[in-house]
Write an enzyme that holds these catalytic residues in place. Structure first.
Site, PDB file in Angstrom:
ATOM      1  N   ARG A  12      18.885 -40.206   4.782  1.00 33.99           N
ATOM      2  CA  ARG A  12      19.651 -41.452   4.945  1.00 33.99           C
ATOM      3  C   ARG A  12      19.381 -42.397   3.775  1.00 33.99           C
ATOM      4  O   ARG A  12      18.431 -42.212   3.013  1.00 33.99           O
ATOM      5  CB  ARG A  12      19.253 -42.163   6.248  1.00 33.99           C
ATOM      6  CG  ARG A  12      19.674 -41.409   7.484  1.00 33.99           C
ATOM      7  CD  ARG A  12      19.367 -42.158   8.764  1.00 33.99           C
ATOM      8  NE  ARG A  12      17.940 -42.173   9.087  1.00 33.99           N
ATOM      9  CZ  ARG A  12      17.209 -43.274   9.190  1.00 33.99           C
ATOM     10  NH1 ARG A  12      17.770 -44.456   9.003  1.00 33.99           N
ATOM     11  NH2 ARG A  12      15.926 -43.205   9.489  1.00 33.99           N
ATOM     12  N   TYR A 152       3.367 -53.354   5.049  1.00 36.17           N
ATOM     13  CA  TYR A 152       4.353 -52.735   4.146  1.00 36.17           C
ATOM     14  C   TYR A 152       4.015 -53.049   2.680  1.00 36.17           C
ATOM     15  O   TYR A 152       4.016 -52.156   1.823  1.00 36.17           O
ATOM     16  CB  TYR A 152       5.738 -53.276   4.505  1.00 36.17           C
ATOM     17  CG  TYR A 152       6.891 -52.667   3.760  1.00 36.17           C
ATOM     18  CD1 TYR A 152       7.359 -51.397   4.066  1.00 36.17           C
ATOM     19  CD2 TYR A 152       7.544 -53.391   2.756  1.00 36.17           C
ATOM     20  CE1 TYR A 152       8.441 -50.848   3.391  1.00 36.17           C
ATOM     21  CE2 TYR A 152       8.627 -52.855   2.077  1.00 36.17           C
ATOM     22  CZ  TYR A 152       9.072 -51.590   2.394  1.00 36.17           C
ATOM     23  OH  TYR A 152      10.152 -51.048   1.729  1.00 36.17           O
ATOM     24  N   ALA A 154       1.137 -53.856   1.423  1.00 37.29           N
ATOM     25  CA  ALA A 154      -0.092 -53.138   1.045  1.00 37.29           C
ATOM     26  C   ALA A 154       0.225 -51.685   0.715  1.00 37.29           C
ATOM     27  O   ALA A 154      -0.264 -51.128  -0.275  1.00 37.29           O
ATOM     28  CB  ALA A 154      -1.117 -53.216   2.180  1.00 37.29           C
ATOM     29  N   LYS A 156       3.067 -50.458  -0.322  1.00 37.36           N
ATOM     30  CA  LYS A 156       3.904 -50.349  -1.528  1.00 37.36           C
ATOM     31  C   LYS A 156       3.121 -50.725  -2.789  1.00 37.36           C
ATOM     32  O   LYS A 156       3.383 -50.177  -3.871  1.00 37.36           O
ATOM     33  CB  LYS A 156       5.158 -51.215  -1.370  1.00 37.36           C
ATOM     34  CG  LYS A 156       6.094 -50.738  -0.257  1.00 37.36           C
ATOM     35  CD  LYS A 156       6.550 -49.296  -0.481  1.00 37.36           C
ATOM     36  CE  LYS A 156       7.632 -48.857   0.482  1.00 37.36           C
ATOM     37  NZ  LYS A 156       8.062 -47.465   0.242  1.00 37.36           N
ATOM     38  N   ILE A 185      18.228 -53.648  -0.494  1.00 35.91           N
ATOM     39  CA  ILE A 185      19.281 -52.640  -0.632  1.00 35.91           C
ATOM     40  C   ILE A 185      19.934 -52.404   0.729  1.00 35.91           C
ATOM     41  O   ILE A 185      19.240 -52.368   1.761  1.00 35.91           O
ATOM     42  CB  ILE A 185      18.668 -51.305  -1.148  1.00 35.91           C
ATOM     43  CG1 ILE A 185      17.791 -51.541  -2.397  1.00 35.91           C
ATOM     44  CG2 ILE A 185      19.761 -50.274  -1.408  1.00 35.91           C
ATOM     45  CD1 ILE A 185      18.494 -52.116  -3.598  1.00 35.91           C
TER      46      ILE A 185
HETATM   47  P1  NAP Z   1      16.105 -45.760   5.762  1.00 38.23           P
HETATM   48  O1  NAP Z   1      17.575 -45.906   5.577  1.00 38.23           O
HETATM   49  O2  NAP Z   1      15.464 -46.313   6.984  1.00 38.23           O
HETATM   50  O3  NAP Z   1      15.716 -44.200   5.597  1.00 38.23           O
HETATM   51  C1  NAP Z   1      14.378 -43.820   5.685  1.00 38.23           C
HETATM   52  C2  NAP Z   1      14.260 -42.358   5.365  1.00 38.23           C
HETATM   53  O4  NAP Z   1      12.861 -41.998   5.446  1.00 38.23           O
HETATM   54  C3  NAP Z   1      15.006 -41.478   6.357  1.00 38.23           C
HETATM   55  O5  NAP Z   1      15.542 -40.375   5.662  1.00 38.23           O
HETATM   56  C4  NAP Z   1      13.880 -41.029   7.303  1.00 38.23           C
HETATM   57  O6  NAP Z   1      14.116 -39.777   7.921  1.00 38.23           O
HETATM   58  C5  NAP Z   1      12.723 -40.897   6.337  1.00 38.23           C
HETATM   59  N1  NAP Z   1      11.424 -40.944   6.993  1.00 38.23           N
HETATM   60  C6  NAP Z   1      10.853 -41.946   7.695  1.00 38.23           C
HETATM   61  N2  NAP Z   1       9.627 -41.570   8.151  1.00 38.23           N
HETATM   62  C7  NAP Z   1       9.432 -40.298   7.729  1.00 38.23           C
HETATM   63  C8  NAP Z   1       8.380 -39.366   7.882  1.00 38.23           C
HETATM   64  N3  NAP Z   1       7.266 -39.666   8.559  1.00 38.23           N
HETATM   65  N4  NAP Z   1       8.520 -38.134   7.323  1.00 38.23           N
HETATM   66  C9  NAP Z   1       9.648 -37.811   6.627  1.00 38.23           C
HETATM   67  N5  NAP Z   1      10.674 -38.665   6.444  1.00 38.23           N
HETATM   68  C10 NAP Z   1      10.571 -39.888   7.000  1.00 38.23           C
HETATM   69  O7  NAP Z   1      15.313 -46.437   4.544  1.00 38.23           O
HETATM   70  P2  NAP Z   1      15.791 -46.830   3.071  1.00 38.23           P
HETATM   71  O8  NAP Z   1      16.186 -48.245   3.098  1.00 38.23           O
HETATM   72  O9  NAP Z   1      16.712 -45.815   2.526  1.00 38.23           O
HETATM   73  O10 NAP Z   1      14.376 -46.772   2.312  1.00 38.23           O
HETATM   74  C11 NAP Z   1      13.995 -45.683   1.489  1.00 38.23           C
HETATM   75  C12 NAP Z   1      12.753 -46.099   0.724  1.00 38.23           C
HETATM   76  O11 NAP Z   1      13.050 -47.253  -0.061  1.00 38.23           O
HETATM   77  C13 NAP Z   1      11.569 -46.484   1.617  1.00 38.23           C
HETATM   78  O12 NAP Z   1      10.365 -46.065   1.027  1.00 38.23           O
HETATM   79  C14 NAP Z   1      11.642 -47.987   1.632  1.00 38.23           C
HETATM   80  O13 NAP Z   1      10.401 -48.566   1.911  1.00 38.23           O
HETATM   81  C15 NAP Z   1      12.112 -48.269   0.229  1.00 38.23           C
HETATM   82  N6  NAP Z   1      12.739 -49.571   0.042  1.00 38.23           N
HETATM   83  C16 NAP Z   1      13.886 -49.897   0.698  1.00 38.23           C
HETATM   84  C17 NAP Z   1      14.446 -51.139   0.473  1.00 38.23           C
HETATM   85  C18 NAP Z   1      15.703 -51.583   1.140  1.00 38.23           C
HETATM   86  O14 NAP Z   1      16.086 -52.748   0.937  1.00 38.23           O
HETATM   87  N7  NAP Z   1      16.384 -50.755   1.904  1.00 38.23           N
HETATM   88  C19 NAP Z   1      13.816 -52.042  -0.405  1.00 38.23           C
HETATM   89  C20 NAP Z   1      12.675 -51.666  -1.047  1.00 38.23           C
HETATM   90  C21 NAP Z   1      12.136 -50.418  -0.828  1.00 38.23           C
HETATM   91  P3  NAP Z   1      14.971 -39.691   9.314  1.00 38.23           P
HETATM   92  O15 NAP Z   1      16.415 -39.920   8.914  1.00 38.23           O
HETATM   93  O16 NAP Z   1      14.731 -38.317   9.817  1.00 38.23           O
HETATM   94  O17 NAP Z   1      14.461 -40.777  10.189  1.00 38.23           O
END
Ligand code: NAP
Length: 244
Positions: A12, A152, A154, A156, A185
Site C-alpha cells: 500500500r 515514531y 525515535a 525514524k 504524503i
Molecule cells: P501505509 O499506507 O500505512 O502502508 C504501510 C505499509 O507497511 C503496508 O504495506 C503494510 O502492510 C506494511 N507494514 C506495516 N507493518 C508491517 C510489518 N510488521 N511487516 C511487514 N509490512 C508491514 O503507510 P505509508 O504512508 O505508505 O508509509 C510507508 C513508510 O513511509 C512508513 O515507513 C512510514 O513511516 C513512512 N512515512 C510516511 C509518511 C506519510 O505521510 N504517509 C511520512 C513520512 C514517512 P499491510 O498492507 O499488509 O498492512
C-alpha cells in the site's frame, strides 16, 4: 544488469509506488506485506500487466524468523536481493505521558528493528555481489520531532543513525546505504488523521500541498539507480519544504 529488489510494506501507499517505480526500471520486485494479501496481489498484477516481474510475500518484518524466510523465498524466486527498500512502518501516536510500552514497542519493532533485521539479511548477498543498495524510509518526524510521536520520531531518527553506520561499514564493498525522509504524503497512514489535521499541516508546507507516494518513489528510484553511485550515508528529504 538484473538487480532483484525487495520492498518491505510494498502492498500500500508509498511502498506500492516504490515497487511499481522500480519494476518499471527493469528490476524484478519482491513485494512484502503484513496482512493485505489482496492489495499486494494487486501490486503484482499492476507490475506484470506493465511487462515487469514481481511476486508477493507475507512476512512480519519485525520477526527474525519471518525475515529469514522472506529473504530465502525472494532469493529462490527472483535471485538474491541487491536493492533493499526498508519501507514498512506504522504509527501509534500518543502524548508521552499516556504512551504505554505496547505503543512504544510496536513502533520501534516495526519501524526500526525491521530495518536492522532486513538489512542484515540482505547484506550477505550484497557482499558476495560486491554491489548493493540499501534505501530506508524515515520521516521528517525523525529529524525535527513531532508532538505525539515520540515513539515514531525515535524509530525514524534511529533509521538515520543506523544507515550512517552501515554506510561506513560496507562502503568499501560497493554497497551504499541512504535514507529518504518524507514529509506529509497522502496514504492510508495520513488519512487516519482526518481533514482538519491535514489542513493544518498543509499551511506549514512551503509548496502548499501534500505529497504523493510517487514523489517519494522518484527519490527512491534515483537512489537505486547508477546515477546515485557516489551517494552514501545521506538523507534526502521529500517534504515540499515542510521542515525548512
Ligand atoms: P501505509 O499506507 O500505512 O502502508 C504501510 C505499509 O507497511 C503496508 O504495506 C503494510 O502492510 C506494511 N507494514 C506495516 N507493518 C508491517 C510489518 N510488521 N511487516 C511487514 N509490512 C508491514 O503507510 P505509508 O504512508 O505508505 O508509509 C510507508 C513508510 O513511509 C512508513 O515507513 C512510514 O513511516 C513512512 N512515512 C510516511 C509518511 C506519510 O505521510 N504517509 C511520512 C513520512 C514517512 P499491510 O498492507 O499488509 O498492512
Amino acid at each position: 544488469m538484473i538487480r532483484p529488489v525487495l520492498v518491505t510494506g510494498g502492498s500500500r501507499g508509498i511502498g506500492r509506488a516504490i515497487a511499481v517505480e522500480l519494476a518499471a526500471s527493469g528490476h524484478p520486485v519482491a513485494v512484502n506485506f503484513a496482512s493485505s494479501a489482496a492489495a499486494a496481489a494487486d501490486v503484482v498484477d499492476t507490475i506484470t500487466a506493465a511487462g515487469g516481474e514481481a511476486r508477493a510475500y507475507q512476512a512480519d518484518v519485525s520477526d527474525q524468523d519471518a525475515v529469514a524466510g522472506l529473504f530465502e523465498s525472494a532469493a529462490a524466486d527472483l535471485g538474491p536481493v541487491q536493492v533493499l527498500v526498508n519501507n514498512a512502518g506504522i504509527t501509534r501516536d500518543d502524548l508521552l505521558l499516556r504512551m504505554g510500552p505496547e505503543k512504544w514497542d510496536a513502533v520501534i519493532n516495526t519501524n526500526l528493528r525491521s530495518v536492522y533485521l532486513c538489512t542484515k539479511a540482505a547484506l550477505r548477498g550484497m557482499l558476495r555481489a560486491k554491489w548493493g543498495r540499501i534505501i530506508s524510509v524515515s520521516s521528517v518526524s525523525g529529524i525535527s520531532g513531532n508532538a505525539g510521536q515520540a515513539n515514531y520520531a525515535a524509530s525514524k531518527a534511529g533509521v538515520i543513525g543506523f544507515t550512517k553506520s552501515v554506510a561506513r561499514e560496507v562502503g568499501s564493498r560497493g554497497i551504499t546505504a541512504n535514507v529518504v525522509a518524507p514529509g506529509f504524503i497522502e496514504t492510508d497512514m495520513t488519512a487516519a488523521l482526518g481533514n482538519e489535521a491535514a489542513d493544518a499541516v498543509v499551511e506549514r508546507i512551503t509548496l502548499g500541498r501534500l505529497g504523493s507516494p510517487q514523489e517519494v518513489a522518484s527519490a527512491v528510484g534515483y537512489l537505486a539507480s547508477e546515477q546515485a553511485s557516489y551517494i552514501t550515508g545521506q538523507t534526502i528529504v521529500v517534504d515540499g519544504g515542510l521542515a525548512l
